[in-house]
Design an enzyme around this catalytic site. Structure first.
Site, PDB file in Angstrom:
ATOM      1  N   TYR A   1      -6.685  16.091  -9.400  1.00 20.94           N
ATOM      2  CA  TYR A   1      -6.152  14.897  -9.532  1.00 20.94           C
ATOM      3  C   TYR A   1      -4.944  15.464 -10.594  1.00 20.94           C
ATOM      4  O   TYR A   1      -3.450  15.014 -10.652  1.00 20.94           O
ATOM      5  CB  TYR A   1      -6.704  14.607 -10.867  1.00 20.94           C
ATOM      6  CG  TYR A   1      -6.502  13.114 -11.365  1.00 20.94           C
ATOM      7  CD1 TYR A   1      -6.063  11.955 -10.543  1.00 20.94           C
ATOM      8  CD2 TYR A   1      -6.301  13.033 -12.631  1.00 20.94           C
ATOM      9  CE1 TYR A   1      -5.224  10.893 -11.404  1.00 20.94           C
ATOM     10  CE2 TYR A   1      -5.635  12.136 -13.439  1.00 20.94           C
ATOM     11  CZ  TYR A   1      -5.021  10.062 -13.170  1.00 20.94           C
ATOM     12  OH  TYR A   1      -4.889   9.795 -13.417  1.00 20.94           O
TER      13      TYR A   1
ATOM     14  N   THR B   1      -9.295   1.067 -19.349  1.00 19.55           N
ATOM     15  CA  THR B   1      -8.603   0.658 -17.995  1.00 19.55           C
ATOM     16  C   THR B   1      -9.983   1.007 -16.550  1.00 19.55           C
ATOM     17  O   THR B   1     -11.379   1.398 -16.900  1.00 19.55           O
ATOM     18  CB  THR B   1      -7.478   1.563 -16.902  1.00 19.55           C
ATOM     19  OG1 THR B   1      -8.027   3.104 -16.458  1.00 19.55           O
ATOM     20  CG2 THR B   1      -6.890   1.655 -18.159  1.00 19.55           C
TER      21      THR B   1
ATOM     22  N   ASP C   1       1.053  -1.447   0.281  1.00 28.73           N
ATOM     23  CA  ASP C   1       0.249   0.202   0.142  1.00 28.73           C
ATOM     24  C   ASP C   1       0.091   1.127  -0.069  1.00 28.73           C
ATOM     25  O   ASP C   1       1.659   1.326   0.674  1.00 28.73           O
ATOM     26  CB  ASP C   1      -0.558  -0.003   1.238  1.00 28.73           C
ATOM     27  CG  ASP C   1      -1.392   1.339   1.043  1.00 28.73           C
ATOM     28  OD1 ASP C   1      -1.729   2.451   0.316  1.00 28.73           O
ATOM     29  OD2 ASP C   1      -3.342   1.035   2.041  1.00 28.73           O
TER      30      ASP C   1
ATOM     31  N   ASN D   1       3.618   2.914 -11.050  1.00 24.73           N
ATOM     32  CA  ASN D   1       1.944   3.678 -11.576  1.00 24.73           C
ATOM     33  C   ASN D   1       1.001   4.050 -10.971  1.00 24.73           C
ATOM     34  O   ASN D   1      -0.140   3.529 -11.149  1.00 24.73           O
ATOM     35  CB  ASN D   1       1.765   2.175 -12.811  1.00 24.73           C
ATOM     36  CG  ASN D   1       0.116   1.771 -13.264  1.00 24.73           C
ATOM     37  OD1 ASN D   1       0.451   2.992 -14.479  1.00 24.73           O
ATOM     38  ND2 ASN D   1      -0.253   1.523 -12.664  1.00 24.73           N
TER      39      ASN D   1
END
Length: 268
Positions: A143, A178, A51, A78
């Site tokens: 983001y 995705t 994590d 990633n």
């Protein structure tokens, strides 16, 4: 065939999974992480629990790989999470959570592998950022901020690491097919909110873009190609021509013209 060792965070699905499987097929020894791996090994990827928001799990994974392999040649950062919503209506704890994952988590994984790379006098770190990190996108501002911060930090980090023969670069994907849309935090579309109409419409548009996105294998091939470069550049962009062109336009157009272009795109 190669025996180089690769550590990939967020390798259980999407882009990370595609990268891991592609590199394993090329002969790399691939270790992939996720918070809760369902399998120990699949399609050449050896899975470990990690994590990125918990430093102790990062250190445990790096130590385990070094015990088994004695080195880590490549790190592909990633792991990440999405977040959408009007900034005014996005809870502080959710903002901090996405920064912990997309920014601080990446930094902590880098810190964990650097001593080994410095000792072996070689290493290559690839940060998967986002084309969204090159511009402040409406209802994706947080983001964009996490990925933009990582882009800039990489620029500084590269210069600090050159004397140790450790390379670092960013690869920024556009929209790929995705499950990030399913896993991202969505601030709810609040009935009666001043943002209800525009946010609701923008959310649908964003999900459509992901659903129609490119195959993650395109990113896997790009990562592999960049790994072969002796002198990689700082920034790479992968996506539709229009998405990459939008970055170039930001450097050319006046700020207000570019802003208007984005607002037209999102029908605001």
């Amino acid at each position: 065939m190669t025996n180089k060792v690769v550590l990939i965070t967020g390798a259980s699905s999407g882009i990370g999974k595609a990268i891991g499987e592609f590199l394993a097929a090329k002969g790399y020894r691939v270790y992939g992480t996720s918070r809760n791996p369902k399998e120990q090994e699949k399609n050449g990827i050896k899975f470990l629990a990690l994590d990125v928001t918990k430093v102790e799990t990062i250190e445990q994974v790096v130590e385990k790989i070094l015990q088994q392999e004695k080195r880590i040649d490549y790190l592909v950062n990633n792991a990440g999470m999405g977040i959408t919503g009007p900034i005014e209506e996005t809870p502080d704890e959710e903002i901090r959570k996405v920064f912990d994952t997309n920014y601080f988590g990446v930094i902590n994984v880098i810190k964990a592998v650097l001593p080994a790379m410095r000792s072996q006098k070689d290493g290559f770190i690839i940060n998967i950022t986002s084309i969204a990190g090159y511009m402040g996108l409406p209802y994706r501002g947080i983001y964009s901020a996490t990925k933009g911060a990582l882009e800039l930090t990489t620029e500084a980090f590269r210069m600090e690491l050159k004397e140790f023969n450790i390379k670092m670069t960013n690869i920024a994907p556009g929209d790929f097919a995705t499950n990030i849309a399913a896993g991202r935090y969505h601030a709810p579309v609040v009935k009666g909110s001043p943002y209800e109409k525009n946010y609701g419409n923008t959310l649908k548009l964003m999900d459509e873009h992901v659903d129609k996105g490119e195959n993650p294998m395109v990113m896997a091939k790009k990562v592999y190609a960049v790994m072969q470069e002796k002198n990689p550049t700082i920034h790479y962009k992968v996506g539709e021509a229009l998405q990459k062109f939008s970055i170039a336009l930001k450097h050319i157009l006046p700020d207000k013209v570019y802003e208007k272009m984005l607002m037209n795109h999102y029908k605001l």
